[in-house]
Design a protein around this motif. Structure first.
Motif, PDB file in Angstrom:
ATOM      1  N   ASP A 322       0.709  -1.338  -0.345  1.00  0.00           N
ATOM      2  CA  ASP A 322       0.175   0.182  -0.156  1.00  0.00           C
ATOM      3  C   ASP A 322       0.666   1.454   0.250  1.00  0.00           C
ATOM      4  O   ASP A 322       0.634   1.938  -0.410  1.00  0.00           O
ATOM      5  CB  ASP A 322      -1.187   0.050   0.760  1.00  0.00           C
ATOM      6  N   ALA A 323       1.891   1.614   0.906  1.00  0.00           N
ATOM      7  CA  ALA A 323       2.524   2.017   0.656  1.00  0.00           C
ATOM      8  C   ALA A 323       3.485   2.769  -0.323  1.00  0.00           C
ATOM      9  O   ALA A 323       3.543   4.201  -0.810  1.00  0.00           O
ATOM     10  CB  ALA A 323       3.591   2.366   2.300  1.00  0.00           C
ATOM     11  N   ALA A 324       4.668   1.995   0.004  1.00  0.00           N
ATOM     12  CA  ALA A 324       5.738   1.575  -1.244  1.00  0.00           C
ATOM     13  C   ALA A 324       5.520   1.769  -2.895  1.00  0.00           C
ATOM     14  O   ALA A 324       5.572   2.527  -3.648  1.00  0.00           O
ATOM     15  CB  ALA A 324       6.308   0.563  -1.117  1.00  0.00           C
ATOM     16  N   HIS A 325       4.022   0.792  -3.199  1.00  0.00           N
ATOM     17  CA  HIS A 325       3.273   0.859  -4.137  1.00  0.00           C
ATOM     18  C   HIS A 325       2.058   1.385  -4.683  1.00  0.00           C
ATOM     19  O   HIS A 325       1.406   1.040  -5.866  1.00  0.00           O
ATOM     20  CB  HIS A 325       3.723  -0.987  -4.554  1.00  0.00           C
ATOM     21  N   ASP A 326       1.324   1.490  -3.863  1.00  0.00           N
ATOM     22  CA  ASP A 326       0.276   2.181  -4.265  1.00  0.00           C
ATOM     23  C   ASP A 326      -0.607   1.310  -4.620  1.00  0.00           C
ATOM     24  O   ASP A 326      -1.238   1.909  -5.630  1.00  0.00           O
ATOM     25  CB  ASP A 326       0.366   3.120  -4.432  1.00  0.00           C
ATOM     26  N   ASP A 327      -0.554  -0.236  -4.640  1.00  0.00           N
ATOM     27  CA  ASP A 327      -1.457  -1.411  -5.255  1.00  0.00           C
ATOM     28  C   ASP A 327      -1.880  -2.566  -3.974  1.00  0.00           C
ATOM     29  O   ASP A 327      -0.855  -3.365  -4.069  1.00  0.00           O
ATOM     30  CB  ASP A 327      -0.295  -1.700  -5.959  1.00  0.00           C
ATOM     31  N   PRO A 328      -3.307  -2.949  -3.860  1.00  0.00           N
ATOM     32  CA  PRO A 328      -3.338  -4.143  -2.461  1.00  0.00           C
ATOM     33  C   PRO A 328      -3.289  -4.843  -3.517  1.00  0.00           C
ATOM     34  O   PRO A 328      -2.807  -6.683  -2.940  1.00  0.00           O
ATOM     35  CB  PRO A 328      -4.629  -3.278  -2.545  1.00  0.00           C
ATOM     36  N   GLU A 329      -3.090  -5.133  -4.299  1.00  0.00           N
ATOM     37  CA  GLU A 329      -2.756  -6.714  -5.310  1.00  0.00           C
ATOM     38  C   GLU A 329      -1.122  -6.691  -5.794  1.00  0.00           C
ATOM     39  O   GLU A 329      -1.199  -7.606  -6.439  1.00  0.00           O
ATOM     40  CB  GLU A 329      -3.382  -6.162  -6.448  1.00  0.00           C
ATOM     41  N   TRP A 330      -0.225  -6.049  -5.018  1.00  0.00           N
ATOM     42  CA  TRP A 330       1.088  -6.464  -5.229  1.00  0.00           C
ATOM     43  C   TRP A 330       1.171  -7.909  -5.579  1.00  0.00           C
ATOM     44  O   TRP A 330       1.107  -8.127  -4.043  1.00  0.00           O
ATOM     45  CB  TRP A 330       1.725  -4.902  -4.203  1.00  0.00           C
TER      46      TRP A 330
END
Length: 505
Positions: A322-330
């Motif tokens: 969430d913080a580093a990639h702003d992607d919950p599906e990372w």
């Protein structure tokens, strides 16, 4: 800020006194008191604490329970006892926060402290709060700071006199909050207690994330809890006697030497040993973490330190996805030790709590106690020792630093508490036995701030399985040693041998 000044102005003219609880309700700028409830004596009060891991103990003392918000998103609770000792106590919150520390509040309000806690700017039910820049900044440092200011103003209004002294106690993430107060907001608290603070949380998180993923990638090498117990017990047997007593506790792991190769299974052996893949994994985990080019990123783990088996914790997942990639599906398997560390340090620069620029805190005459379990598997002891060494290096040397900041290493203690060692000494989450500074870290801090008597040792207790014992924890660079049947704190050269702690005395 305008709201806080308004509250302070109201405090000077208000007619409120203990008992006028509901008078605190209402808004003043960004500070909103949603509820102010008088809690009577003798009802064994406990708040609804189902969502927090900081479970309250029953409270029989009468107090005013204040529930409020700052800037709409920063939740806080302030408990104002009718019999007030003039002090404010901030209670830190660990992990990914989102909850209140009802445990420390309930443990100390009966001693007369006005106690306050904050959820750090979000609720535990907000699954992806780290995607919001404000929530991240509030979590890093702002929420604790703004809450301290609001609590002081509300307390002054309620009691019609200002807070005389203010203190903060926390462990894990709460310990990191204590360090941030010392470093970034040095005038908030006269004294802070920072337990297991993880001064470089992003790097610690890289270590934890990387080896959790390694276990997923190499299931045959994944270490179980039983495997870690095997290792811990073997190291303990080898190094336990070094302090003069065989009791299942390693006083100073820096004196310990252990060959992990002795744990390798012999031909035909199936129990009480490690297979070759598991032994290789153990060696990798306890060794310095390496980046993609093979360079050391940290200095590894001390002997007997175990780690937590299983997948990455939810906090780690939130930090990177969430913080580093702003992607919950990372996809966690794309994790980059150097790349993701650089990203989180850029997006959350105040997540690190390793600044040594603490002159304003020192100049104000404030005091700090840092404590750290030697066998902590979550926020490892090495970085805390390194940070204290760096503090000494940049603030006049060890002797000078110890006039205001002291470190207590706790033998045999895991994360904040637990483990074979004595783990109860009046710190965050520890039930107070008395107000004796000799055995209660909070009262030791108070005596240091208010009377100028610095703590050299604190008697810690272990209470488990119907047995109990006491053991001193000693101010760095001393360790406990059994001499003629008595535990004493003695200067320990092995502590100063830790490279970053080679300091002027």
């Amino acid at each position: 800020m305008a709201a806080l000044l308004s509250l302070l102005a109201a405090a000077t003219a208000a007619s409120a006194s203990p008992g006028d609880c509901s008078a605190l309700e209402g808004a003043s700028g960004d500070v909103v008191v949603e509820k102010a409830t008088a809690i009577p004596a003798g009802i064994a009060f406990r708040p609804d604490d189902k969502t927090t891991f900081y479970k309250s103990v029953p409270v029989d003392t009468p107090f005013c329970r204040v529930e409020g918000r700052i800037e709409g998103t920063i939740g806080f609770e302030l408990w104002l006892p009718m019999a007030w000792n003039g002090r404010l106590l901030g209670a830190g919150v660990g992990g990914d926060a989102g909850v209140f520390n009802y445990l420390d509040m309930s443990l100390r309000v009966a001693q007369g402290f006005a106690t306050v806690t904050t959820d750090s700017g979000h609720k535990v039910t907000e699954a992806h709060w780290m995607r919001a820049p404000k929530a991240r900044t509030d979590y890093e440092h702002r929420a604790v700071h703004l809450t301290a200011q609001a609590a002081k103003a509300l307390a002054a209004r309620f009691y019609a006199r200002p807070v005389e002294r203010s203190y903060f106690t926390g462990c894990s993430g709460g310990g990191r909050q204590a360090l941030k107060e010392m470093q970034v907001h040095p005038l908030d608290y006269d004294g802070v207690i920072a337990g297991a603070p993880g001064p470089n949380m992003p790097l610690q998180s890289v270590r934890m994330m990387w080896f959790a993923l390694e276990a997923q990638r190499k299931p045959a090498a994944a270490l179980s809890d039983a495997d870690w117990s095997l290792y811990e017990n073997a190291v303990t047997r080898a190094c336990d006697p070094l302090d003069g007593k065989v009791d299942g506790i390693i006083t100073n792991p820096l004196q310990c030497r252990f060959r992990t190769a002795t744990l390798l299974c012999k031909p035909g052996q199936a129990e009480g040993c490690l297979t070759a893949p598991k032994l290789a994994m153990l060696k990798a985990v306890i060794a310095p973490l390496r980046d993609e080019r093979g360079r050391a990123m940290d200095r590894g783990l001390f002997p007997a330190v175990r780690t937590r088996p299983g997948p990455p914790s939810p906090l780690l997942r939130a930090m990177w996805a969430d913080a580093a990639h702003d992607d919950p599906e990372w996809d966690a398997l794309t994790f980059s030790r150097t790349g993701d560390l650089a990203t989180i340090n850029r997006l959350m620069p105040q997540l690190r709590a390793d600044s040594t620029a603490i002159s304003p805190f020192l100049s104000a005459g404030h005091r700090a106690i840092i404590y750290q379990g030697w066998q902590d598997p979550s926020t490892n002891a090495g970085p805390t020792l390194e940070y204290y060494g760096a503090l000494a290096r940049d603030n006049g040397g060890l002797a000078k630093l110890s006039e205001a900041v002291r470190l207590f290493m706790v033998p045999g203690m895991y994360h904040c508490r637990g483990g074979p060692g004595a783990d109860t000494f009046g710190a965050s989450g520890h039930a107070p036995f008395s107000e004796d500074p000799a055995s209660d870290m909070l009262w030791a801090l108070i005596r240091w701030v208010e009377e100028g008597i610095a703590p050299a040792r604190i008697e810690a207790r272990k209470i488990a399985d119907g047995t109990s014992f006491t053991r001193p924890i000693c101010a760095f660079p001393a360790s406990a040693r059994l001499e003629r049947g008595q535990w004493t704190c003695r200067h320990d050269p092995a502590l100063l041998a830790w490279p970053s702690a080679r300091l002027k005395r």
